[in-house]
Write a protein that holds these residues in place. Structure first.
Motif, PDB file in Angstrom:
ATOM      1  N   UNK A   1      -3.085   7.254  -5.074  1.00  0.00           N
ATOM      2  CA  UNK A   1      -3.671   8.552  -4.731  1.00  0.00           C
ATOM      3  C   UNK A   1      -3.276   8.977  -3.322  1.00  0.00           C
ATOM      4  N   UNK A   2      -3.331   8.038  -2.383  1.00  0.00           N
ATOM      5  CA  UNK A   2      -2.997   8.330  -0.988  1.00  0.00           C
ATOM      6  C   UNK A   2      -1.492   8.478  -0.762  1.00  0.00           C
ATOM      7  N   UNK A   3      -0.688   7.945  -1.673  1.00  0.00           N
ATOM      8  CA  UNK A   3       0.741   7.897  -1.412  1.00  0.00           C
ATOM      9  C   UNK A   3       1.066   6.902  -0.319  1.00  0.00           C
ATOM     10  N   UNK A   4       0.461   5.732  -0.415  1.00  0.00           N
ATOM     11  CA  UNK A   4       0.651   4.694   0.594  1.00  0.00           C
ATOM     12  C   UNK A   4       2.125   4.314   0.713  1.00  0.00           C
ATOM     13  N   UNK A   5       2.540   3.776   1.867  1.00  0.00           N
ATOM     14  CA  UNK A   5       3.917   3.331   2.012  1.00  0.00           C
ATOM     15  C   UNK A   5       4.275   2.283   0.963  1.00  0.00           C
ATOM     16  N   UNK A   6       5.548   2.247   0.605  1.00  0.00           N
ATOM     17  CA  UNK A   6       5.989   1.315  -0.432  1.00  0.00           C
ATOM     18  C   UNK A   6       5.702  -0.127  -0.052  1.00  0.00           C
ATOM     19  N   UNK A   7       5.837  -0.469   1.238  1.00  0.00           N
ATOM     20  CA  UNK A   7       5.596  -1.858   1.622  1.00  0.00           C
ATOM     21  C   UNK A   7       4.120  -2.225   1.483  1.00  0.00           C
ATOM     22  N   UNK A   8       3.233  -1.251   1.640  1.00  0.00           N
ATOM     23  CA  UNK A   8       1.809  -1.505   1.413  1.00  0.00           C
ATOM     24  C   UNK A   8       1.547  -1.780  -0.061  1.00  0.00           C
ATOM     25  N   UNK A   9       2.153  -0.981  -0.932  1.00  0.00           N
ATOM     26  CA  UNK A   9       1.988  -1.194  -2.366  1.00  0.00           C
ATOM     27  C   UNK A   9       2.575  -2.547  -2.770  1.00  0.00           C
ATOM     28  N   UNK A  10       3.705  -2.901  -2.180  1.00  0.00           N
ATOM     29  CA  UNK A  10       4.293  -4.225  -2.439  1.00  0.00           C
ATOM     30  C   UNK A  10       3.317  -5.326  -2.055  1.00  0.00           C
ATOM     31  N   UNK A  11       2.636  -5.157  -0.933  1.00  0.00           N
ATOM     32  CA  UNK A  11       1.674  -6.166  -0.489  1.00  0.00           C
ATOM     33  C   UNK A  11       0.504  -6.272  -1.465  1.00  0.00           C
ATOM     34  N   UNK A  12       0.029  -5.139  -1.966  1.00  0.00           N
ATOM     35  CA  UNK A  12      -1.055  -5.167  -2.952  1.00  0.00           C
ATOM     36  C   UNK A  12      -0.606  -5.866  -4.231  1.00  0.00           C
ATOM     37  N   UNK A  13       0.615  -5.576  -4.654  1.00  0.00           N
ATOM     38  CA  UNK A  13       1.149  -6.225  -5.860  1.00  0.00           C
ATOM     39  C   UNK A  13       1.282  -7.728  -5.656  1.00  0.00           C
ATOM     40  N   UNK A  14       1.693  -8.128  -4.466  1.00  0.00           N
ATOM     41  CA  UNK A  14       1.850  -9.566  -4.201  1.00  0.00           C
ATOM     42  C   UNK A  14       0.509 -10.280  -4.202  1.00  0.00           C
ATOM     43  N   UNK A  15      -0.578  -9.528  -3.976  1.00  0.00           N
ATOM     44  CA  UNK A  15      -1.930 -10.101  -4.049  1.00  0.00           C
ATOM     45  C   UNK A  15      -2.457 -10.141  -5.477  1.00  0.00           C
ATOM     46  N   UNK A  16      -1.686  -9.581  -6.426  1.00  0.00           N
ATOM     47  CA  UNK A  16      -2.099  -9.637  -7.821  1.00  0.00           C
ATOM     48  C   UNK A  16      -2.579  -8.326  -8.415  1.00  0.00           C
ATOM     49  N   UNK A  17      -2.341  -7.195  -7.714  1.00  0.00           N
ATOM     50  CA  UNK A  17      -2.754  -5.897  -8.276  1.00  0.00           C
ATOM     51  C   UNK A  17      -1.981  -5.626  -9.563  1.00  0.00           C
ATOM     52  N   UNK A  18      -2.673  -5.006 -10.525  1.00  0.00           N
ATOM     53  CA  UNK A  18      -2.086  -4.781 -11.855  1.00  0.00           C
ATOM     54  C   UNK A  18      -1.625  -3.347 -12.009  1.00  0.00           C
ATOM     55  N   UNK A  19      -0.383  -3.170 -12.410  1.00  0.00           N
ATOM     56  CA  UNK A  19       0.170  -1.833 -12.624  1.00  0.00           C
ATOM     57  C   UNK A  19      -0.368  -1.188 -13.904  1.00  0.00           C
TER      58      UNK A  19
END
Length: 220
Positions: A80-98
């Motif tokens: 929603x915020x359009x966070x930076x790609x590296x932030x989204x990568x960090x969330x994914x590395x913590x186990x966030x589900x697409x």
């Protein structure tokens, strides 16, 4: 079907405040507020500390606000915020589900598209490791929820019951959820599910239920 809980994903289903400890409630609120505000360092700090705890709170990366209705997990908020790609990568590395959907049935990718955050299109595209037709997923999920409700008839009122679609992006394709009286360990096997109900007084390894699109088969 034998999994160590620390080695598979956790489905955090909490949606009601009265079912969590007050200290945990405050921390969950802090996580939800940080994600809503786009405070990604704080979000990552909370979910990282939760993952290292002895209470197996690794599911917090996909948790939603207690008492909320939109069912936005941190990755939905990042989209929603359009966070930076590296932030989204960090969330994914913590186990966030697409593949996790909010109350409107939208994935983070869908939200990013609606908001015009096209820099997140590639990174939020679900990586499906186990391909199952949508109608099969829907039937399996219906029967899984029916089985959980047999064990805990109040579960649908205080839990966000598990979405089977999420299993298609997991490796191994399994997660566990805590219900009143024990836990369920759920595994995708082809176009079927195995669901192991482990009660608080079970000291062995109970055999799993087999769930198909048509039926729920008791352990033999």
């Amino acid at each position: 079907m034998i999994y160590e809980l620390g080695r598979i994903a956790q489905w955090d289903g909490h949606i009601r405040r009265e079912y969590v400890h007050s200290d945990e409630e405050a921390k969950r609120d802090e996580l939800a507020d940080a994600a809503l505000a786009g405070n990604w360092p704080r979000v990552l700090s909370i979910v990282t500390l939760a993952a290292k705890s002895q209470t197996l709170n690794r599911g917090w990366i996909n948790a939603v606000r207690l008492g909320g209705h939109r069912r936005y997990a941190p990755l939905h908020q990042a989209a929603w915020h359009g966070a930076p790609a590296d932030t989204v990568e960090a969330l994914l590395s913590c186990g966030a589900w697409r593949t996790l959907r909010n109350s409107d049935g939208k994935r983070p990718l869908d939200i990013a598209h609606e908001r015009g955050h096209y820099h997140l299109t590639r990174i939020l595209q679900p990586e499906i490791k186990h391909h199952v037709p949508g109608e099969v997923l829907a039937d399996l999920q219906r029967n899984l929820h029916a089985l959980i409700s047999r064990y805990d008839r109040d579960a649908p009122t205080y839990l966000r019951l598990p979405a089977v679609e999420v299993l298609t992006e997991l490796d191994p394709p399994a997660y566990w959820i805590r219900v009143c009286g024990g836990i369920f360990i759920i595994e995708l096997r082809g176009f079927e599910l195995n669901a192991q109900a482990v009660g608080k007084m079970d000291y062995g390894t109970p055999p799993p239920y087999r769930i198909t699109v048509d039926n729920i088969y008791k352990p033999e």
